[in-house]
Write a protein that holds these residues in place. Structure first.
Motif, PDB file in Angstrom:
ATOM      1  N   VAL A  27      -4.396   4.364  -5.205  1.00 16.47           N
ATOM      2  CA  VAL A  27      -3.629   5.614  -5.220  1.00 16.47           C
ATOM      3  C   VAL A  27      -2.149   5.285  -5.081  1.00 16.47           C
ATOM      4  CG1 VAL A  27      -3.288   7.857  -4.136  1.00 16.47           C
ATOM      5  CG2 VAL A  27      -5.574   6.828  -4.154  1.00 16.47           C
ATOM      6  N   GLN A  28      -1.390   5.651  -6.093  1.00 13.10           N
ATOM      7  CA  GLN A  28       0.049   5.410  -6.061  1.00 13.10           C
ATOM      8  C   GLN A  28       0.739   6.435  -5.170  1.00 13.10           C
ATOM      9  OE1 GLN A  28       1.435   5.457 -10.101  1.00 13.10           O
ATOM     10  NE2 GLN A  28       0.648   3.425 -10.516  1.00 13.10           N
ATOM     11  N   ASN A  29       1.802   6.005  -4.523  1.00 13.46           N
ATOM     12  CA  ASN A  29       2.638   6.874  -3.693  1.00 13.46           C
ATOM     13  C   ASN A  29       1.860   7.559  -2.564  1.00 13.46           C
ATOM     14  OD1 ASN A  29       4.916   6.335  -5.372  1.00 13.46           O
ATOM     15  ND2 ASN A  29       4.111   7.815  -6.825  1.00 13.46           N
ATOM     16  N   VAL A  30       0.853   6.879  -2.049  1.00 11.94           N
ATOM     17  CA  VAL A  30       0.060   7.454  -0.957  1.00 11.94           C
ATOM     18  C   VAL A  30       0.831   7.331   0.356  1.00 11.94           C
ATOM     19  CG1 VAL A  30      -1.222   5.335  -0.401  1.00 11.94           C
ATOM     20  CG2 VAL A  30      -2.242   7.569   0.054  1.00 11.94           C
ATOM     21  N   VAL A  31       0.729   8.361   1.152  1.00 18.20           N
ATOM     22  CA  VAL A  31       1.344   8.394   2.480  1.00 18.20           C
ATOM     23  C   VAL A  31       0.231   8.598   3.482  1.00 18.20           C
ATOM     24  CG1 VAL A  31       2.923   9.690   3.974  1.00 18.20           C
ATOM     25  CG2 VAL A  31       3.466   9.400   1.552  1.00 18.20           C
ATOM     26  N   LYS A  32       0.268   7.849   4.572  1.00 15.85           N
ATOM     27  CA  LYS A  32      -0.743   8.054   5.611  1.00 15.85           C
ATOM     28  C   LYS A  32      -0.071   8.644   6.838  1.00 15.85           C
ATOM     29  CE  LYS A  32      -0.608   3.320   7.306  1.00 15.85           C
ATOM     30  NZ  LYS A  32      -1.343   2.138   7.596  1.00 15.85           N
ATOM     31  N   GLU A  33      -0.792   9.553   7.451  1.00 13.77           N
ATOM     32  CA  GLU A  33      -0.314  10.227   8.651  1.00 13.77           C
ATOM     33  C   GLU A  33      -1.462  10.315   9.643  1.00 13.77           C
ATOM     34  OE1 GLU A  33       0.856  14.108   7.367  1.00 13.77           O
ATOM     35  OE2 GLU A  33       2.777  13.425   6.611  1.00 13.77           O
ATOM     36  N   PHE A  34      -1.111  10.613  10.865  1.00 13.38           N
ATOM     37  CA  PHE A  34      -2.122  10.895  11.878  1.00 13.38           C
ATOM     38  C   PHE A  34      -1.863  12.314  12.354  1.00 13.38           C
ATOM     39  CE2 PHE A  34      -4.198  10.660  16.030  1.00 13.38           C
ATOM     40  CZ  PHE A  34      -5.391  10.071  15.672  1.00 13.38           C
ATOM     41  N   LYS A  35      -2.741  13.232  11.962  1.00 10.43           N
ATOM     42  CA  LYS A  35      -2.622  14.617  12.402  1.00 10.43           C
ATOM     43  C   LYS A  35      -4.019  15.196  12.545  1.00 10.43           C
ATOM     44  CE  LYS A  35      -1.651  16.482   7.773  1.00 10.43           C
ATOM     45  NZ  LYS A  35      -0.726  17.275   6.983  1.00 10.43           N
ATOM     46  N   TRP A  36      -4.121  16.246  13.327  1.00 16.76           N
ATOM     47  CA  TRP A  36      -5.418  16.864  13.615  1.00 16.76           C
ATOM     48  C   TRP A  36      -6.400  15.843  14.193  1.00 16.76           C
ATOM     49  CZ3 TRP A  36      -4.768  18.185   7.973  1.00 16.76           C
ATOM     50  CH2 TRP A  36      -3.867  19.221   7.809  1.00 16.76           C
ATOM     51  N   SER A  37      -5.897  14.878  14.942  1.00 14.64           N
ATOM     52  CA  SER A  37      -6.695  13.826  15.581  1.00 14.64           C
ATOM     53  C   SER A  37      -7.431  12.941  14.580  1.00 14.64           C
ATOM     54  CB  SER A  37      -7.712  14.440  16.563  1.00 14.64           C
ATOM     55  OG  SER A  37      -7.042  15.169  17.553  1.00 14.64           O
ATOM     56  N   ARG A  38      -6.857  12.756  13.413  1.00 15.89           N
ATOM     57  CA  ARG A  38      -7.486  11.916  12.395  1.00 15.89           C
ATOM     58  C   ARG A  38      -6.441  11.342  11.444  1.00 15.89           C
ATOM     59  NH1 ARG A  38     -11.243  16.478  10.496  1.00 15.89           N
ATOM     60  NH2 ARG A  38     -10.849  16.954  12.639  1.00 15.89           N
ATOM     61  N   HIS A  39      -6.828  10.268  10.765  1.00 10.84           N
ATOM     62  CA  HIS A  39      -5.985   9.699   9.718  1.00 10.84           C
ATOM     63  C   HIS A  39      -6.074  10.587   8.487  1.00 10.84           C
ATOM     64  CE1 HIS A  39      -5.996   5.738  11.780  1.00 10.84           C
ATOM     65  NE2 HIS A  39      -4.821   5.691  11.224  1.00 10.84           N
TER      66      HIS A  39
END
Length: 93
Positions: A27-39
């Motif tokens: 996946v191009q330009n993917v951003v990872k975050e941690f929100k709602w107690s999950r990745h």
């Protein structure tokens, strides 16, 4: 984000690392975050998340779930916009 993975049970950690690698390689330009107690992984919208539970890892799909062909009926959930898979062993999938 990395601390969450490091603290996950070993089998769930293996599953999460495989999923994370697949996403980053495909996946191009993917951003990872941690929100709602999950990745959460997103491009313009959230599309996949994962959770480490005691006995399994949950891999959830949020974007355009209705477009995914679930011929083997592995998805769980009834929401129109989200489904998930519970993976108990990394060798299962």
């Amino acid at each position: 984000v990395s601390g969450y993975i490091e603290n996950a049970p070993i089998e769930q950690k293996k599953i999460i690392l495989v999923v994370r690698t697949i996403i980053h390689h495909n996946v191009q330009n993917v951003v990872k975050e941690f929100k709602w107690s999950r990745h959460i992984f997103r491009t313009t919208k959230d599309f996949v998340y994962f959770l480490a539970n005691k006995n399994y890892a949950t891999i959830g799909f949020t974007k355009d779930i209705q477009k995914i062909d679930d011929a083997n009926k592995i998805f769980e959930g009834t929401s129109k916009t989200m489904r998930h898979i519970k993976v108990k062993k990394s060798s299962k999938y």
